[in-house]
Design a protein around this motif. Structure first.
Motif, PDB file in Angstrom:
ATOM      1  N   GLN A 195       7.347  21.990  33.213  1.00 46.62           N
ATOM      2  CA  GLN A 195       7.914  20.753  33.747  1.00 46.62           C
ATOM      3  C   GLN A 195       7.276  20.398  35.084  1.00 46.62           C
ATOM      4  O   GLN A 195       6.951  19.240  35.353  1.00 46.62           O
ATOM      5  CB  GLN A 195       9.421  20.901  33.948  1.00 46.62           C
ATOM      6  CG  GLN A 195      10.301  20.375  32.834  1.00 46.62           C
ATOM      7  CD  GLN A 195      11.752  20.370  33.253  1.00 46.62           C
ATOM      8  OE1 GLN A 195      12.252  21.307  33.883  1.00 46.62           O
ATOM      9  NE2 GLN A 195      12.459  19.318  32.899  1.00 46.62           N
ATOM     10  N   ALA A 254       8.816  29.892  24.832  1.00 43.43           N
ATOM     11  CA  ALA A 254       8.945  28.460  25.092  1.00 43.43           C
ATOM     12  C   ALA A 254      10.112  28.190  26.030  1.00 43.43           C
ATOM     13  O   ALA A 254      10.007  27.385  26.972  1.00 43.43           O
ATOM     14  CB  ALA A 254       9.130  27.711  23.777  1.00 43.43           C
ATOM     15  N   GLN A 255      11.215  28.855  25.794  1.00 39.65           N
ATOM     16  CA  GLN A 255      12.396  28.656  26.636  1.00 39.65           C
ATOM     17  C   GLN A 255      12.129  29.107  28.072  1.00 39.65           C
ATOM     18  O   GLN A 255      12.493  28.422  29.034  1.00 39.65           O
ATOM     19  CB  GLN A 255      13.579  29.435  26.055  1.00 39.65           C
ATOM     20  CG  GLN A 255      14.896  29.212  26.768  1.00 39.65           C
ATOM     21  CD  GLN A 255      16.012  30.043  26.169  1.00 39.65           C
ATOM     22  OE1 GLN A 255      15.936  31.273  26.149  1.00 39.65           O
ATOM     23  NE2 GLN A 255      17.036  29.382  25.664  1.00 39.65           N
ATOM     24  N   ILE A 266       5.001  17.069  28.403  1.00 35.59           N
ATOM     25  CA  ILE A 266       4.417  18.393  28.163  1.00 35.59           C
ATOM     26  C   ILE A 266       3.769  18.374  26.785  1.00 35.59           C
ATOM     27  O   ILE A 266       4.412  18.014  25.791  1.00 35.59           O
ATOM     28  CB  ILE A 266       5.482  19.504  28.207  1.00 35.59           C
ATOM     29  CG1 ILE A 266       6.155  19.550  29.581  1.00 35.59           C
ATOM     30  CG2 ILE A 266       4.866  20.857  27.866  1.00 35.59           C
ATOM     31  CD1 ILE A 266       7.367  20.478  29.629  1.00 35.59           C
ATOM     32  N   LEU A 280       2.106  23.841  25.910  1.00 36.93           N
ATOM     33  CA  LEU A 280       2.548  25.010  25.157  1.00 36.93           C
ATOM     34  C   LEU A 280       1.761  25.025  23.866  1.00 36.93           C
ATOM     35  O   LEU A 280       1.802  24.060  23.095  1.00 36.93           O
ATOM     36  CB  LEU A 280       4.039  24.917  24.845  1.00 36.93           C
ATOM     37  CG  LEU A 280       4.587  25.952  23.855  1.00 36.93           C
ATOM     38  CD1 LEU A 280       4.570  27.346  24.487  1.00 36.93           C
ATOM     39  CD2 LEU A 280       6.000  25.584  23.404  1.00 36.93           C
ATOM     40  N   TYR A 307       9.455  26.780  30.046  1.00 36.51           N
ATOM     41  CA  TYR A 307       9.755  25.350  30.175  1.00 36.51           C
ATOM     42  C   TYR A 307       9.837  24.848  31.618  1.00 36.51           C
ATOM     43  O   TYR A 307       9.195  23.847  31.962  1.00 36.51           O
ATOM     44  CB  TYR A 307      11.040  25.030  29.414  1.00 36.51           C
ATOM     45  CG  TYR A 307      11.522  23.610  29.568  1.00 36.51           C
ATOM     46  CD1 TYR A 307      10.772  22.535  29.093  1.00 36.51           C
ATOM     47  CD2 TYR A 307      12.742  23.327  30.188  1.00 36.51           C
ATOM     48  CE1 TYR A 307      11.213  21.234  29.232  1.00 36.51           C
ATOM     49  CE2 TYR A 307      13.194  22.035  30.332  1.00 36.51           C
ATOM     50  CZ  TYR A 307      12.424  20.990  29.858  1.00 36.51           C
ATOM     51  OH  TYR A 307      12.870  19.697  30.006  1.00 36.51           O
ATOM     52  N   LEU A 356       9.608  20.859  19.451  1.00 35.53           N
ATOM     53  CA  LEU A 356       9.432  20.771  20.900  1.00 35.53           C
ATOM     54  C   LEU A 356       8.494  19.633  21.285  1.00 35.53           C
ATOM     55  O   LEU A 356       8.598  19.084  22.390  1.00 35.53           O
ATOM     56  CB  LEU A 356       8.914  22.098  21.451  1.00 35.53           C
ATOM     57  CG  LEU A 356       9.912  23.257  21.382  1.00 35.53           C
ATOM     58  CD1 LEU A 356       9.304  24.514  21.986  1.00 35.53           C
ATOM     59  CD2 LEU A 356      11.223  22.914  22.076  1.00 35.53           C
ATOM     60  N   TRP A 359      10.177  17.658  24.159  1.00 32.45           N
ATOM     61  CA  TRP A 359       9.576  17.664  25.496  1.00 32.45           C
ATOM     62  C   TRP A 359       8.711  16.436  25.765  1.00 32.45           C
ATOM     63  O   TRP A 359       8.049  16.350  26.800  1.00 32.45           O
ATOM     64  CB  TRP A 359       8.732  18.922  25.674  1.00 32.45           C
ATOM     65  CG  TRP A 359       9.531  20.195  25.698  1.00 32.45           C
ATOM     66  CD1 TRP A 359      10.882  20.327  25.596  1.00 32.45           C
ATOM     67  CD2 TRP A 359       9.013  21.520  25.814  1.00 32.45           C
ATOM     68  NE1 TRP A 359      11.240  21.658  25.640  1.00 32.45           N
ATOM     69  CE2 TRP A 359      10.112  22.402  25.776  1.00 32.45           C
ATOM     70  CE3 TRP A 359       7.723  22.044  25.934  1.00 32.45           C
ATOM     71  CZ2 TRP A 359       9.959  23.792  25.872  1.00 32.45           C
ATOM     72  CZ3 TRP A 359       7.572  23.422  26.025  1.00 32.45           C
ATOM     73  CH2 TRP A 359       8.688  24.289  25.995  1.00 32.45           C
ATOM     74  N   VAL A 386       2.579  19.886  23.361  1.00 30.75           N
ATOM     75  CA  VAL A 386       2.952  21.000  22.491  1.00 30.75           C
ATOM     76  C   VAL A 386       2.086  20.929  21.235  1.00 30.75           C
ATOM     77  O   VAL A 386       1.915  19.854  20.651  1.00 30.75           O
ATOM     78  CB  VAL A 386       4.435  20.957  22.093  1.00 30.75           C
ATOM     79  CG1 VAL A 386       4.785  22.165  21.218  1.00 30.75           C
ATOM     80  CG2 VAL A 386       5.336  20.921  23.323  1.00 30.75           C
ATOM     81  N   ASP A 406       9.180  14.811  29.014  1.00 29.55           N
ATOM     82  CA  ASP A 406       8.653  15.580  30.151  1.00 29.55           C
ATOM     83  C   ASP A 406       7.138  15.501  30.247  1.00 29.55           C
ATOM     84  O   ASP A 406       6.549  16.024  31.188  1.00 29.55           O
ATOM     85  CB  ASP A 406       9.056  17.061  30.016  1.00 29.55           C
ATOM     86  CG  ASP A 406      10.557  17.272  30.090  1.00 29.55           C
ATOM     87  OD1 ASP A 406      11.139  16.917  31.129  1.00 29.55           O
ATOM     88  OD2 ASP A 406      11.136  17.785  29.123  1.00 29.55           O
TER      89      ASP A 406
END
Length: 268
Positions: free
Chosen positions: A127, A119-120, A176, A135, A123, A167, A171, A178, A174
């Motif tokens: 983005q 995940a890190q 995103i 994710l 990212y 997350l 997120w 999840v 953003d």
């Protein structure tokens, strides 16, 4: 940047990872599979028609390895990554008092730390392709209720769901997506394992003896597709997972009694 959407899948050499790769490839996605099993990855790529595919070695416990694999995949995919499926994982079962520390560490590192690293690392890519990027973390019915003899495995899968929920909030700005996908017992090579080093009984035999269903792996791939394109946080796959989620929410006391009454935990 390419206009073709791309997905990176860990544990893509077999089971859920392979089924997910085939599912997305058949729908026009550029597919990347990563694994420590070179032979399995080659088999997965051979099953995918066309040239919109990539494979590379990755030990999900290696944070630097994540950066290298994602960079190589993004270059092959035309500069973009639209989705990551954190699928790589192992099963560990048996009484906690009998597990070797090495078994505990390996399960935690692969099943949970690997998800956090993935995940890190992904990212910044997600983005750039948001909104519409995703994710998806593969959890388990073992992340819904803790069963005897599965303390370490359950800890990792509860953790995967917690990471996903955190997350999802972190997120949101953003845009995103999840989500976590929680399968019950799925027809994969994991069922052919024994759970721990002290047992010679296959998990598959234990599942059948308990009268539980084994769900086709393609159902999980369909759930991953839904997760990438949907807006739910949890996707439960198979009758066992769905029943467990319902009972844990509405009848937690009954679930606890049933779990405490279990005669033999899986993996022993």
């Amino acid at each position: 940047m390419s206009t073709q959407r791309s997905i990176f899948i860990t544990g893509g050499g077999s089971g859920i990872g392979r089924a997910t790769a085939l599912h997305f490839a058949a729908r026009g996605w550029f597919v990347g599979v990563a694994d420590i099993n070179a032979g399995g990855m080659a088999e997965t790529l051979n099953l995918i028609q066309g040239s919109a595919k990539w494979a590379g070695p990755l030990d999900v416990r290696d944070r630097k390895g994540w950066d290298e694999a994602l960079a190589a995949f993004a270059e092959a995919a035309g500069g973009r990554i639209d989705a990551l499926v954190n699928n790589a994982g192992i099963g560990t079962g048996g009484s906690l008092s009998e597990l070797d520390p090495e078994e505990i560490d390996r399960c935690l590192d692969i099943n949970l730390k690997g998800v956090l690293y993935g995940a890190q690392a992904v990212y910044p890519y997600l983005q750039k392709t948001a909104p519409g990027s995703a994710l998806v973390n593969i959890a388990s019915a073992a992340g819904i209720a803790g069963s005897a003899g599965m303390s370490v495995y359950c800890a990792t899968k509860f953790g995967v769901r917690a990471v996903s929920e955190s997350l999802d909030a972190e997120w949101a700005g953003d845009r995103i997506t999840v989500a976590s996908v929680c399968p019950g017992f799925i027809e994969t090579p994991l069922l052919d394992g024994t759970g721990n080093r002290r047992s010679n009984e296959q998990i598959r035999d234990r599942v059948r003896a308990a009268g539980l269903e084994i769900t086709p792996v393609e159902r999980v791939a369909e759930a991953v597709w839904d997760a990438v394109h949907g807006d739910k946080l949890d996707y439960f796959v198979g009758a066992t997972a769905k029943r467990m989620a319902f009972a844990k929410r509405w009848m937690p006391g009954k679930v606890r009694k049933q779990l405490r009454a279990s005669l033999r935990p899986l993996g022993q």
